[in-house]
Scaffold this motif. Sequence first.
Motif, mmCIF file in Angstrom:
data_model
loop_
_atom_site.group_PDB
_atom_site.id
_atom_site.type_symbol
_atom_site.label_atom_id
_atom_site.label_comp_id
_atom_site.label_asym_id
_atom_site.label_seq_id
_atom_site.Cartn_x
_atom_site.Cartn_y
_atom_site.Cartn_z
ATOM 1 N N LEU A 611 0.814 -1.214 0.000
ATOM 2 C CA LEU A 611 0.000 0.000 0.000
ATOM 3 C C LEU A 611 0.846 1.263 0.000
ATOM 4 O O LEU A 611 0.335 2.354 -0.285
ATOM 5 N N ARG A 612 2.128 1.144 0.324
ATOM 6 C CA ARG A 612 3.035 2.281 0.130
ATOM 7 C C ARG A 612 3.094 2.676 -1.340
ATOM 8 O O ARG A 612 3.199 3.851 -1.684
ATOM 9 N N GLY A 613 3.028 1.653 -2.187
ATOM 10 C CA GLY A 613 3.081 1.938 -3.613
ATOM 11 C C GLY A 613 1.916 2.772 -4.105
ATOM 12 O O GLY A 613 2.046 3.521 -5.082
ATOM 13 N N VAL A 614 0.759 2.663 -3.467
ATOM 14 C CA VAL A 614 -0.393 3.480 -3.843
ATOM 15 C C VAL A 614 -0.065 4.952 -3.683
ATOM 16 O O VAL A 614 -0.446 5.798 -4.503
ATOM 17 N N VAL A 615 0.658 5.284 -2.613
ATOM 18 C CA VAL A 615 1.019 6.666 -2.314
ATOM 19 C C VAL A 615 2.235 7.103 -3.125
ATOM 20 O O VAL A 615 2.305 8.242 -3.591
ATOM 21 N N ASP A 616 3.197 6.204 -3.300
ATOM 22 C CA ASP A 616 4.442 6.581 -3.968
ATOM 23 C C ASP A 616 4.270 6.735 -5.477
ATOM 24 O O ASP A 616 4.863 7.625 -6.086
ATOM 25 N N LYS A 617 3.466 5.865 -6.104
ATOM 26 C CA LYS A 617 3.381 5.903 -7.557
ATOM 27 C C LYS A 617 1.977 5.641 -8.101
ATOM 28 O O LYS A 617 1.757 5.748 -9.304
ATOM 29 N N GLY A 618 1.048 5.289 -7.236
ATOM 30 C CA GLY A 618 -0.266 4.877 -7.695
ATOM 31 C C GLY A 618 -1.309 5.964 -7.634
ATOM 32 O O GLY A 618 -1.030 7.161 -7.810
ATOM 33 N N THR A 619 -2.532 5.571 -7.332
ATOM 34 C CA THR A 619 -3.677 6.485 -7.413
ATOM 35 C C THR A 619 -3.672 7.564 -6.336
ATOM 36 O O THR A 619 -4.411 8.533 -6.456
ATOM 37 N N ALA A 620 -2.856 7.421 -5.296
ATOM 38 C CA ALA A 620 -2.816 8.417 -4.210
ATOM 39 C C ALA A 620 -1.502 9.187 -4.194
ATOM 40 O O ALA A 620 -1.087 9.694 -3.156
ATOM 41 N N ARG A 621 -0.845 9.304 -5.362
ATOM 42 C CA ARG A 621 0.462 9.960 -5.388
ATOM 43 C C ARG A 621 0.369 11.452 -5.058
ATOM 44 O O ARG A 621 1.381 12.091 -4.767
ATOM 45 N N ALA A 622 -0.840 12.031 -5.110
ATOM 46 C CA ALA A 622 -0.985 13.443 -4.739
ATOM 47 C C ALA A 622 -0.593 13.684 -3.288
ATOM 48 O O ALA A 622 -0.250 14.809 -2.922
ATOM 49 N N ILE A 623 -0.637 12.654 -2.450
ATOM 50 C CA ILE A 623 -0.202 12.807 -1.055
ATOM 51 C C ILE A 623 1.244 13.262 -0.997
ATOM 52 O O ILE A 623 1.619 14.128 -0.190
ATOM 53 N N ARG A 624 2.077 12.694 -1.850
ATOM 54 C CA ARG A 624 3.481 13.095 -1.911
ATOM 55 C C ARG A 624 3.646 14.389 -2.705
ATOM 56 O O ARG A 624 4.323 15.321 -2.265
ATOM 57 N N GLN A 625 3.023 14.450 -3.870
ATOM 58 C CA GLN A 625 3.332 15.500 -4.823
ATOM 59 C C GLN A 625 2.637 16.816 -4.519
ATOM 60 O O GLN A 625 3.218 17.882 -4.731
ATOM 61 N N GLN A 626 1.409 16.761 -4.055
ATOM 62 C CA GLN A 626 0.682 18.001 -3.796
ATOM 63 C C GLN A 626 0.792 18.460 -2.358
ATOM 64 O O GLN A 626 0.941 19.653 -2.099
ATOM 65 N N TYR A 627 0.725 17.522 -1.423
ATOM 66 C CA TYR A 627 0.706 17.902 -0.013
ATOM 67 C C TYR A 627 2.076 17.786 0.647
ATOM 68 O O TYR A 627 2.212 18.096 1.830
ATOM 69 N N GLY A 628 3.069 17.346 -0.098
ATOM 70 C CA GLY A 628 4.438 17.355 0.391
ATOM 71 C C GLY A 628 4.693 16.449 1.567
ATOM 72 O O GLY A 628 5.605 16.708 2.368
ATOM 73 N N ILE A 629 3.924 15.394 1.717
ATOM 74 C CA ILE A 629 4.098 14.484 2.841
ATOM 75 C C ILE A 629 5.202 13.490 2.493
ATOM 76 O O ILE A 629 5.071 12.700 1.553
ATOM 77 N N ARG A 630 6.276 13.514 3.239
ATOM 78 C CA ARG A 630 7.423 12.632 3.002
ATOM 79 C C ARG A 630 7.541 11.546 4.067
ATOM 80 O O ARG A 630 8.455 10.744 4.026
ATOM 81 N N GLU A 784 7.736 14.400 -8.586
ATOM 82 C CA GLU A 784 8.352 14.889 -7.353
ATOM 83 C C GLU A 784 9.409 15.942 -7.632
ATOM 84 O O GLU A 784 9.643 16.842 -6.836
ATOM 85 N N SER A 785 10.081 15.843 -8.777
ATOM 86 C CA SER A 785 11.144 16.787 -9.087
ATOM 87 C C SER A 785 10.613 18.119 -9.597
ATOM 88 O O SER A 785 11.369 19.069 -9.761
ATOM 89 N N THR A 786 9.299 18.179 -9.871
ATOM 90 C CA THR A 786 8.732 19.410 -10.418
ATOM 91 C C THR A 786 8.633 20.475 -9.337
ATOM 92 O O THR A 786 8.043 20.245 -8.293
ATOM 93 N N PRO A 787 9.213 21.648 -9.540
ATOM 94 C CA PRO A 787 9.111 22.702 -8.517
ATOM 95 C C PRO A 787 7.694 23.228 -8.438
ATOM 96 O O PRO A 787 7.032 23.408 -9.459
ATOM 97 N N LEU A 788 7.204 23.452 -7.209
ATOM 98 C CA LEU A 788 5.848 23.955 -7.009
ATOM 99 C C LEU A 788 5.816 25.462 -6.788
ATOM 100 O O LEU A 788 4.769 26.076 -6.880
ATOM 101 N N LEU A 789 6.912 26.055 -6.433
ATOM 102 C CA LEU A 789 6.950 27.485 -6.163
ATOM 103 C C LEU A 789 8.155 28.097 -6.886
ATOM 104 O O LEU A 789 9.168 27.426 -7.096
ATOM 105 N N PRO A 790 8.123 29.383 -7.237
ATOM 106 C CA PRO A 790 6.961 30.263 -7.031
ATOM 107 C C PRO A 790 5.925 30.107 -8.133
ATOM 108 O O PRO A 790 6.258 29.812 -9.256
ATOM 109 N N LEU A 791 4.669 30.318 -7.766
ATOM 110 C CA LEU A 791 3.560 30.258 -8.720
ATOM 111 C C LEU A 791 2.895 31.624 -8.777
ATOM 112 O O LEU A 791 2.781 32.317 -7.767
ATOM 113 N N THR A 792 2.480 32.012 -9.939
ATOM 114 C CA THR A 792 1.838 33.308 -10.118
ATOM 115 C C THR A 792 0.331 33.137 -10.151
ATOM 116 O O THR A 792 -0.187 32.301 -10.878
ATOM 117 N N ARG A 793 -0.389 33.917 -9.348
ATOM 118 C CA ARG A 793 -1.841 33.890 -9.400
ATOM 119 C C ARG A 793 -2.305 34.600 -10.676
ATOM 120 O O ARG A 793 -1.738 35.575 -11.095
#
Length: 811
Positions: A611-630, A784-793
């Motif tokens: 189930l780690r794989g779900v978070v690392d590369k599967g359907t829940a990867r937004a946990i790592r990529q969007q919310y920055g949970i390491r 994961e390597s994609t920078p999230l900031l800075p972002l322009t509104r």
Amino acid sequence: MRFSVNDLKLPARVAAAWQHAQARPWFPTRARLAALRRPTRRQWLWGLAALPALGLLYVLVLIPFTPGIRDIRKARLEQPAQILSQDGKELAVFKRSNRDWVALEQIAPAVVKALIATEDHRFYQHHGLDWRRTASSLVYTLSGDRQGGSTITQQLARNLYPEEIGRAPTLTRKLKEAITAFKIEALYSKDEILETYLNTVPFLYNAYGIEMAARTYFDKPAKQLNVIESATLVGMLKGTSYYNPVLNPERSVARRNTVLSQMVKRDELDAATFEQLKKRPLRIDFERQEEPTGPAPHFTQQLRKWLIAWADSNGYNIHTDGLVVHTTLDMRLQAWATQAVARQGRTLQGVANAGWNQRGGWSADNPLVQMLVRESAEFRKSKLGPDEALQALLKDQAFMRRLRADKLRPEAGFLAVDPATGAVRAWVGSRDFSLDGFDHVQQARRQPGSTFKPFVYGAALQQGLRAQDQRPDQAVEITLAGGEVWRPADAGPPSGRDMTLADALAYSKNTITAELMQEVGVGRVVQLARALGVRQSPLEPVPALALGSSPVTLKEMVSAYGTLANGGSYHEPMWVTRIENRDGEVLAEFAPTKAEQVFDARLSYALVDMLRGVVDKGTARAIRQQYGIRADVAGKTGTTQNNADGWFILMHPELVVGAWAGFNDSRINLRNEQWGQGARSALPIVGDFTARALRARVIDAKAKFTEPVENHWWSGLGAALQSRWNDWWAPAPPIPGDTPKLRPQPRPDAAPAQPEPEPAPEPPQRITVVPATGLPMPGEAIEESTPLLPLTRGSLYSVPADAPAEAWTAP
């Protein structure tokens, strides 16, 4: 042979009495009947003397069935149970009713004068029962003009003990009421009785007591009530609904003036002032007083039921005994959970509004809308024919707006549990308790979708399969009894390539999971789900159960995942640690339930690792990529057919968090294919909450799931031999493209519903940014390597996922 009294050999005196009785006839003679019709003077006197004696005897018999003095004192000194969080913050107070007790000095004198002048002008002269008023009311009632003769003390007894005394118009009830009134008068002073009465009398609209009544009808405290306002509230006591100043103002004015005239009659108001006051109109400033719900209303609502049962079995009263209940809830986590649910709820509401505003959405031509109208209370109450009522309601814009607001409101449930003890840390049952008191944590049963899949893979591990074992990604047909065929499918066409079980779970492959269910047997899957924590909801043993076709509660699912996070050791969810009395003495302590090792620890760790794989590369990867949970986390998303339900459950070694999102009516969805998936509807709630908990160090970001250590040298040897045996005798995998011949399952009543498949992830190409926040869309795939900031509104724009950092600074 004839029988004689002499044969009994009785004493001479007894034998003589027997013979005398035998000589007298037992049937009534004409002379005796005549004597009964014309009783003598002595008989009249004996009869009159017997009546009070019988009445007194009946009163003595009733005394044990009236409230005891100790109970009256408890009611007067009511101390409701106080519910505290783990960190000592108040969650709720279990009051008997919505009232704010105030001392007699904090009540306007005009209220007391109006009450005594109207309800009981000899209040200070009697001892609970006004004999003169009781006798006069009896005379009037016998003459056909029914009148009440209860004193203020008798009314207090009736208000305090409606169940023990009742309100039936019987002699027994009046006697019990009088006995209780005498007890109250013996125990309390007149001022204490007045204070208790004014603080317990009901005034409609969930307002109990004079203080809540003053706030409800005049928006001021009881101390500031003037003579007119006091007379209005006292006048309601004769009949709160009949003299309701909000709905029946004319009756209320007439009754108010009657109270004022009684005050003039008892010299509490002069006649000149009365003539001025009786002409004034009502000036109501109405505002319903809502009972405070507290920060965790659904949690305390469920806890209240448990506490009532505990108190009843241990001789306590949750309203009067001053119980202090310490719970497991963490106030900070509860606040973050409430905020996360509210935030995502607003987002989903916007998506729902947009989806249903499209063509074919909320319109009179939509068959679902017509069905919702036919199911409404207004349709059932209509006196028109079915078709005419339907058309009339569809044209009623106000009704349709109310129906839409009620039906198209996305809801959510959230639960966080400590896996090591089963302690509940946060509980949110809906977006807003005042709008929807239905608890989506413990009460609601919904299809869990793909969040049920780990139980299938866990059963496979129990049968000796490993995460690295492969199965072909191909179309599957499952023949049911009776010839029906079920064809589970995924979002995209099958690749035909072999895929490991770990990847099949990470990418939520429906076909491989359904095939695996057939391989290990549905009975073993049901047995494992039951053992892990799904212990109340029925599980239908059909092939579609692999994809979560049987409805369950969020509490059950989070509990089951908590067992996996705890190394296969189950703890029943707990919410109370101890109960104290008002003096701080511990009445009861509650420890976590004894751990049940229901799943092998090594297999539990292996499943968590999958189930780690779900978070690392599967359907829940937004946990790592969007919310920055390491942190070391694992979890599973879930989506049901037609996107009716979205799920996500996340496991951390110290906290298991789960969320559900959807509508109360499972026929309704967001009408948005992407947002309806659990990765977009439920995952943001969990991601937001968990990220805040990690940043605040409520849970340790460095905590890790640890693989169990073998205790004996032969344990590793046994595992190696079992692995070698499985390699030797495992059946060859099916050739890609062939349809596996699977064992038919018992035919259900109908073909099981096929949950909507979750899409397998593709390499991210573009990222859409929300203009209001400047952040990627929730659930958007980001490397994961994609920078999230800075972002322009600014306006919506997209950039390639592999673009350099400079690309993020300009639209």
